[in-house]
Design an enzyme around this catalytic site. Sequence first.
Site, short mmCIF file in Angstrom:
data_model
loop_
_atom_site.label_atom_id
_atom_site.label_comp_id
_atom_site.label_asym_id
_atom_site.label_seq_id
_atom_site.Cartn_x
_atom_site.Cartn_y
_atom_site.Cartn_z
N TYR A 24 0.84 -1.20 0.00
CA TYR A 24 0.00 0.00 0.00
C TYR A 24 0.88 1.25 0.00
O TYR A 24 0.66 2.18 -0.77
CB TYR A 24 -0.92 0.00 1.23
CG TYR A 24 -1.85 1.18 1.28
CD1 TYR A 24 -3.08 1.16 0.63
CD2 TYR A 24 -1.49 2.34 1.96
CE1 TYR A 24 -3.92 2.26 0.65
CE2 TYR A 24 -2.32 3.44 1.99
CZ TYR A 24 -3.54 3.39 1.33
OH TYR A 24 -4.37 4.49 1.36
N HIS A 28 1.38 4.21 -3.03
CA HIS A 28 1.09 5.63 -2.77
C HIS A 28 2.32 6.52 -2.84
O HIS A 28 2.19 7.74 -2.84
CB HIS A 28 0.35 5.78 -1.44
CG HIS A 28 -1.10 5.41 -1.56
ND1 HIS A 28 -1.52 4.11 -1.53
CD2 HIS A 28 -2.19 6.18 -1.77
CE1 HIS A 28 -2.83 4.08 -1.70
NE2 HIS A 28 -3.27 5.33 -1.85
N TYR A 47 -5.10 17.12 0.11
CA TYR A 47 -5.43 15.73 0.43
C TYR A 47 -4.20 15.01 0.93
O TYR A 47 -3.16 14.98 0.27
CB TYR A 47 -5.99 15.07 -0.84
CG TYR A 47 -6.49 13.65 -0.70
CD1 TYR A 47 -6.90 13.12 0.51
CD2 TYR A 47 -6.55 12.83 -1.83
CE1 TYR A 47 -7.36 11.82 0.60
CE2 TYR A 47 -7.03 11.53 -1.75
CZ TYR A 47 -7.43 11.03 -0.53
OH TYR A 47 -7.89 9.74 -0.45
N TRP A 82 -8.24 2.69 -10.32
CA TRP A 82 -7.55 2.84 -9.03
C TRP A 82 -8.34 2.17 -7.91
O TRP A 82 -7.78 1.44 -7.10
CB TRP A 82 -7.34 4.33 -8.73
CG TRP A 82 -6.56 4.56 -7.47
CD1 TRP A 82 -7.08 4.84 -6.24
CD2 TRP A 82 -5.15 4.53 -7.30
NE1 TRP A 82 -6.07 4.99 -5.31
CE2 TRP A 82 -4.87 4.79 -5.95
CE3 TRP A 82 -4.08 4.31 -8.17
CZ2 TRP A 82 -3.58 4.85 -5.44
CZ3 TRP A 82 -2.79 4.36 -7.66
CH2 TRP A 82 -2.55 4.63 -6.31
#
Length: 119
Positions: A24, A28, A47, A82
């Site tokens: 993960y 990212h 964000y 995504w």
Amino acid sequence: MTSVSHRERVCFQLQVKPELIPEYTRRHAAVWPDMLRALAATGWHNYSLFLRADGLLIGYLETDDLAAAQAGMAATEVNKRWQAEMGDFFVALDGAPDTGFLQLTEAFNLESQLAALNA
């Protein structure tokens, strides 16, 4: 356009499967450029994602309208790809990661309280 100070602040929680944290994090570290552009174009501002060692994920964003920002992303092809790839990373997810999160309630904001003092 709404000024930054009038944007809705959104904080949310998800749980990443502990065994998938390294993957993960890797994904990212270099999000697809077309995904980054789509987020910005559909109103996801400032964000950020914060990940604890046990997989607790806290997200934060500012937006003029969360429902509109989510709908805007849902209409993009890149978001469909995504979300399909990200869904398996989470524990007990109800829906896609960008809509199935637990939204947290803001309990304090320094700027809001300072503005009230100065009003």
